[in-house]
Enzyme design. Structure first.
Site: not given
Length: 456
Positions: A59-60, A187, A216, A318, A322
């Site tokens: 989990d980030i 880009e 992106d 979030d 993840d």
């Protein structure tokens, strides 16, 4: 992403310290209503379990991703309001990301190219190890348009990829395949940086890339959950991940051929990715399944001056980050995450951290060990706070010596400190009372230690 959508809209103000104070008040009220209270430290020695051979990815913490976005915002503020190709803000962005990766143990390469009469930069980071003949590659463009700081487009993708890369280092991940991460320049001028990178790769090196994943815009404020549909296996990988969380997805068409996946795809490399929407308008059907506002753009500040750190959906950021971590872990499969060694001693007691007050300490008693602490003692902290830049965090050994884990920073307005630090504590006797010391050094925000642990 390419193609501006029209006139800039009014700028959203960045998060203020007053707002942070209100959040702190709400957090304190919530804690009271929930009956949160501090108590004696509970030292629980346990043997750390091994992870499964193929991990789904950690989990980030979204607070970590937002901290990177705040840094990119600060860079834009200090460099004319943008981070565009050929401008000082872009080079400062490259330097920031490179510094984080170098400190985490990546091998980084800055690639220079020229376009539009200015020098551009790509940053490529390789995680040591893994089968070099099978490369899993995740990337994002780091430049903004001239009109604004580009925090959603594409600070969001850049920060998400960066935090996943840092999680690889934190977890001690040992993938079977080689992991590579990239941040592309120019880009917004037509994928110039990524095109240069792909064109410079010998055919044999291109053939070693099993998958390129592009991110992106992953934090659009009126978000959708779009999946690239070019490669069926990569499409299914993301679709299945979202389906397991009961989140509907759609195949991306808005970004078709307009971002850095295109040069890789044109070179015959399988590509996948995620997208949260730009200037297309959310339909009523999409609003019904995703929430948000029908009839409005997914990002009303797309390519505008108001694409600031206020122009982000925390939930989309979030969730998508993840999903990136899960894809990276899954595609590089067959590896193991090195488990913590020895025993874990943990405090689960809550300790309030007063606003601009004296330092508080949370003790843990370590016993049953022999000799000194290791030179790579792991200190995992969970501190809730509405403006973590206010916090100074130290580990205090049994000898009374303090080991600085985190300094205060007026530029770090993200919430919470949820992190694992490595400390050379080999001069300390392992047994004894260790303390986590936390001090709030500035006014208007409060928090608490929710828990912490030592891994020997």
């Amino acid at each position: 992403m390419l193609e501006p959508s029209g006139s800039p809209l009014p700028t959203h103000p960045p998060r203020s310290r007053t707002a942070a104070a209100l959040l702190a008040t709400g957090a304190a009220l919530a804690a009271t209503l929930l009956g949160a209270a501090s108590g004696p430290a509970l030292a629980v020695p346990t043997t750390a379990p091994a992870r499964p051979a193929v991990a789904a990815g950690p989990d980030i913490p979204v607070a970590n991703v937002k901290a990177h976005l705040n840094q990119l915002q600060a860079i834009a503020n200090a460099n004319g309001g943008n981070r565009a190709h050929g401008r000082s803000g872009y080079k400062a962005s490259i330097d920031y990301v490179k510094g984080k990766l170098d400190a985490a143990g990546f091998t980084t390469t800055v690639q220079q190219f020229t376009t539009g009469g200015a020098t551009g930069y790509n940053l490529v980071a390789d995680w040591p190890g893994g089968d070099a003949d099978h490369v899993v590659f995740a990337g994002a463009h780091l430049d903004s348009v001239n009109a604004g700081p580009g925090i959603n487009d594409n600070g969001s993708g850049s920060a998400g990829v960066l935090e996943v890369a840092l999680a690889v280092a934190r977890e001690g991940y040992k993938p079977a395949k080689h992991l590579r991460f990239g941040w592309w320049g120019a880009e917004e001028l037509g994928m110039r940086g990524s095109s240069y990178y792909v064109n410079q790769l010998p055919a044999g090196e291109r053939g070693k890339i099993d998958a390129y994943l592009n991110f992106d815009m992953i934090g659009s404020p009126n978000p959708g959950y779009f999946v690239y549909g070019y490669d069926q296996n990569l499409k299914a990988l993301f679709e299945n991940w979202f389906a397991a969380k009961n989140i509907a997805t759609e195949i991306d068409t808005e970004g078709d051929g307009r971002s850095d996946h295109a040069p890789f795809q044109n070179a015959g490399i399988p590509v996948g990715g995620l997208f949260s929407g730009a200037d297309y308008r959310k339909t009523a059907a999409q609003a019904q399944k995703w929430g948000g506002t029908a009839g409005q753009p997914f990002d009303r500040c797309y390519h505008a001056s108001c694409d600031t750190s206020a122009n982000i959906s925390d939930q989309a950021l979030d969730t998508d980050t993840d999903a990136i971590a899960s894809a990276v872990w899954t595609l590089s499969g067959g590896g193991t995450t090195t488990p913590p060694q020895g025993k874990v001693f943990e405090s689960k007691s809550q300790v309030p951290v007063p606003d601009a007050g004296a330092a508080v300490e949370s003790p843990v008693t370590v016993s049953g060990l022999t000799g000194n602490a290791p030179s790579a003692l792991k200190v995992s902290v969970d501190i809730k706070h509405t403006y973590r830049g206010d916090l100074v965090v130290d580990l205090v050994g049994p000898s009374g010596r303090a080991y600085r884990l985190k300094d205060s920073s007026g530029d770090d307005s993200a919430n919470d400190v949820i992190a694992t630090y490595t400390v050379d504590a080999s001069g300390e006797t392992a047994n004894g009372t260790w303390k986590l010391r936390v001090q709030d050094v500035a006014a208007q925000d409060t928090g608490r230690i929710d828990g912490w642990k030592l891994t020997f």
